[in-house]
Write a protein that holds these residues in place. Structure first.
Motif, PDB file in Angstrom:
ATOM      1  N   LYS A 106       0.805  -1.219   0.000  1.00 42.12           N
ATOM      2  CA  LYS A 106       0.000   0.000   0.000  1.00 42.12           C
ATOM      3  C   LYS A 106       0.843   1.277   0.000  1.00 42.12           C
ATOM      4  O   LYS A 106       0.546   2.228  -0.702  1.00 42.12           O
ATOM      5  CB  LYS A 106      -0.942  -0.012   1.200  1.00 42.12           C
ATOM      6  N   ASN A 107       1.911   1.313   0.769  1.00 38.83           N
ATOM      7  CA  ASN A 107       2.753   2.507   0.867  1.00 38.83           C
ATOM      8  C   ASN A 107       3.647   2.706  -0.349  1.00 38.83           C
ATOM      9  O   ASN A 107       4.240   3.772  -0.512  1.00 38.83           O
ATOM     10  CB  ASN A 107       3.606   2.456   2.132  1.00 38.83           C
ATOM     11  N   GLY A 108       3.764   1.708  -1.192  1.00 41.64           N
ATOM     12  CA  GLY A 108       4.639   1.795  -2.350  1.00 41.64           C
ATOM     13  C   GLY A 108       4.240   2.883  -3.323  1.00 41.64           C
ATOM     14  O   GLY A 108       5.102   3.567  -3.895  1.00 41.64           O
ATOM     15  N   LYS A 109       2.961   3.067  -3.496  1.00 43.91           N
ATOM     16  CA  LYS A 109       2.448   4.073  -4.422  1.00 43.91           C
ATOM     17  C   LYS A 109       2.884   5.481  -4.009  1.00 43.91           C
ATOM     18  O   LYS A 109       3.430   6.232  -4.820  1.00 43.91           O
ATOM     19  CB  LYS A 109       0.919   3.962  -4.437  1.00 43.91           C
ATOM     20  N   GLN A 110       2.669   5.812  -2.757  1.00 41.95           N
ATOM     21  CA  GLN A 110       3.031   7.143  -2.271  1.00 41.95           C
ATOM     22  C   GLN A 110       4.540   7.319  -2.194  1.00 41.95           C
ATOM     23  O   GLN A 110       5.069   8.382  -2.543  1.00 41.95           O
ATOM     24  CB  GLN A 110       2.426   7.405  -0.885  1.00 41.95           C
ATOM     25  N   LEU A 111       5.249   6.281  -1.752  1.00 42.45           N
ATOM     26  CA  LEU A 111       6.699   6.369  -1.630  1.00 42.45           C
ATOM     27  C   LEU A 111       7.349   6.587  -2.997  1.00 42.45           C
ATOM     28  O   LEU A 111       8.253   7.407  -3.138  1.00 42.45           O
ATOM     29  CB  LEU A 111       7.258   5.109  -0.960  1.00 42.45           C
ATOM     30  N   TYR A 112       6.869   5.876  -4.019  1.00 41.78           N
ATOM     31  CA  TYR A 112       7.425   6.037  -5.360  1.00 41.78           C
ATOM     32  C   TYR A 112       7.171   7.450  -5.877  1.00 41.78           C
ATOM     33  O   TYR A 112       8.058   8.077  -6.453  1.00 41.78           O
ATOM     34  CB  TYR A 112       6.834   5.008  -6.318  1.00 41.78           C
ATOM     35  N   PHE A 113       5.970   7.951  -5.659  1.00 42.83           N
ATOM     36  CA  PHE A 113       5.636   9.299  -6.121  1.00 42.83           C
ATOM     37  C   PHE A 113       6.545  10.347  -5.459  1.00 42.83           C
ATOM     38  O   PHE A 113       7.088  11.219  -6.134  1.00 42.83           O
ATOM     39  CB  PHE A 113       4.160   9.619  -5.832  1.00 42.83           C
ATOM     40  N   PHE A 114       6.714  10.240  -4.144  1.00 47.00           N
ATOM     41  CA  PHE A 114       7.538  11.219  -3.438  1.00 47.00           C
ATOM     42  C   PHE A 114       9.016  11.085  -3.795  1.00 47.00           C
ATOM     43  O   PHE A 114       9.717  12.087  -3.889  1.00 47.00           O
ATOM     44  CB  PHE A 114       7.318  11.146  -1.929  1.00 47.00           C
ATOM     45  N   THR A 115       9.497   9.860  -4.014  1.00 49.19           N
ATOM     46  CA  THR A 115      10.893   9.716  -4.429  1.00 49.19           C
ATOM     47  C   THR A 115      11.085  10.241  -5.848  1.00 49.19           C
ATOM     48  O   THR A 115      12.146  10.789  -6.166  1.00 49.19           O
ATOM     49  CB  THR A 115      11.393   8.262  -4.344  1.00 49.19           C
ATOM     50  N   PHE A 116      10.071  10.116  -6.682  1.00 51.41           N
ATOM     51  CA  PHE A 116      10.154  10.674  -8.035  1.00 51.41           C
ATOM     52  C   PHE A 116      10.282  12.199  -7.962  1.00 51.41           C
ATOM     53  O   PHE A 116      11.156  12.795  -8.598  1.00 51.41           O
ATOM     54  CB  PHE A 116       8.917  10.280  -8.854  1.00 51.41           C
ATOM     55  N   ILE A 117       9.411  12.830  -7.172  1.00 53.56           N
ATOM     56  CA  ILE A 117       9.453  14.285  -7.024  1.00 53.56           C
ATOM     57  C   ILE A 117      10.781  14.719  -6.403  1.00 53.56           C
ATOM     58  O   ILE A 117      11.412  15.681  -6.862  1.00 53.56           O
ATOM     59  CB  ILE A 117       8.263  14.787  -6.166  1.00 53.56           C
ATOM     60  N   PHE A 118      11.234  14.008  -5.383  1.00 51.57           N
ATOM     61  CA  PHE A 118      12.507  14.342  -4.754  1.00 51.57           C
ATOM     62  C   PHE A 118      13.658  14.161  -5.748  1.00 51.57           C
ATOM     63  O   PHE A 118      14.622  14.936  -5.742  1.00 51.57           O
ATOM     64  CB  PHE A 118      12.735  13.491  -3.505  1.00 51.57           C
ATOM     65  N   GLY A 119      13.554  13.150  -6.616  1.00 54.80           N
ATOM     66  CA  GLY A 119      14.570  12.942  -7.650  1.00 54.80           C
ATOM     67  C   GLY A 119      14.644  14.097  -8.629  1.00 54.80           C
ATOM     68  O   GLY A 119      15.731  14.486  -9.067  1.00 54.80           O
ATOM     69  N   VAL A 120      13.498  14.644  -8.975  1.00 56.21           N
ATOM     70  CA  VAL A 120      13.471  15.818  -9.859  1.00 56.21           C
ATOM     71  C   VAL A 120      14.166  16.990  -9.174  1.00 56.21           C
ATOM     72  O   VAL A 120      15.006  17.669  -9.771  1.00 56.21           O
ATOM     73  CB  VAL A 120      12.015  16.180 -10.244  1.00 56.21           C
ATOM     74  N   ILE A 121      13.848  17.211  -7.903  1.00 55.47           N
ATOM     75  CA  ILE A 121      14.467  18.307  -7.157  1.00 55.47           C
ATOM     76  C   ILE A 121      15.972  18.074  -7.024  1.00 55.47           C
ATOM     77  O   ILE A 121      16.776  18.987  -7.218  1.00 55.47           O
ATOM     78  CB  ILE A 121      13.797  18.462  -5.780  1.00 55.47           C
ATOM     79  N   LEU A 122      16.357  16.852  -6.732  1.00 56.48           N
ATOM     80  CA  LEU A 122      17.771  16.513  -6.605  1.00 56.48           C
ATOM     81  C   LEU A 122      18.509  16.749  -7.920  1.00 56.48           C
ATOM     82  O   LEU A 122      19.627  17.271  -7.925  1.00 56.48           O
ATOM     83  CB  LEU A 122      17.905  15.051  -6.170  1.00 56.48           C
TER      84      LEU A 122
END
Length: 139
Positions: free
Chosen positions: A77-93
């Protein structure tokens, strides 16, 4: 079996292949750094403004990204949100990294990684696969 169930089963397999492709592309991007030519290495050394702290943040980000891929593969269940936030953080990084040079192969693999991430996000939020993350999974 009904056609809808067969479609969802096929979609699950396709989704898992996208997740595995994301893992493969991460490995290729990381390994491609070791095969850059001297011109690219020289340019990157001259414009490199990253600190040890930034390298540590990038390493932590990589670990969290790998955990999110595992969660996606297992439909946690948490995979969906975690992937989305890591994607956004990756863009910022990526924005904070500044200028750097890549070989043509690294550039293509990186682009495929971004495209693959987009496909994963599209499947996560705009297909029937999103329902798989709402189910209660037995441990």
């Amino acid at each position: 079996m009904s056609k809808v169930l067969i479609l969802i089963m096929n979609l699950k397999n396709i989704f898992k292949k996208f997740v595995l492709l994301d893992l493969l592309l991460i490995i290729l991007v990381i390994s491609s750094v070791f095969f850059e030519n001297e011109t690219i290495k020289s340019f990157n050394e001259h414009v490199d403004q990253t600190t040890d702290m930034f390298a540590l943040v990038a390493l932590i980000y990589l670990v969290i990204w790998l955990v999110s891929l595992y969660f996606l593969y297992k439909f946690k269940k948490n995979g969906k949100q975690l992937y989305f936030f890591t994607f956004i953080f990756g863009v910022i990084l990526s924005l904070l990294m500044g200028a750097s040079a890549q070989s043509s192969i690294s550039y293509i693999v990186d682009g495929l990684g971004w495209a693959n991430s987009g496909a994963i996000l599209a499947l996560l939020y705009f297909s029937q696969i999103k329902k798989e993350f709402d189910k209660k999974h037995k441990i």
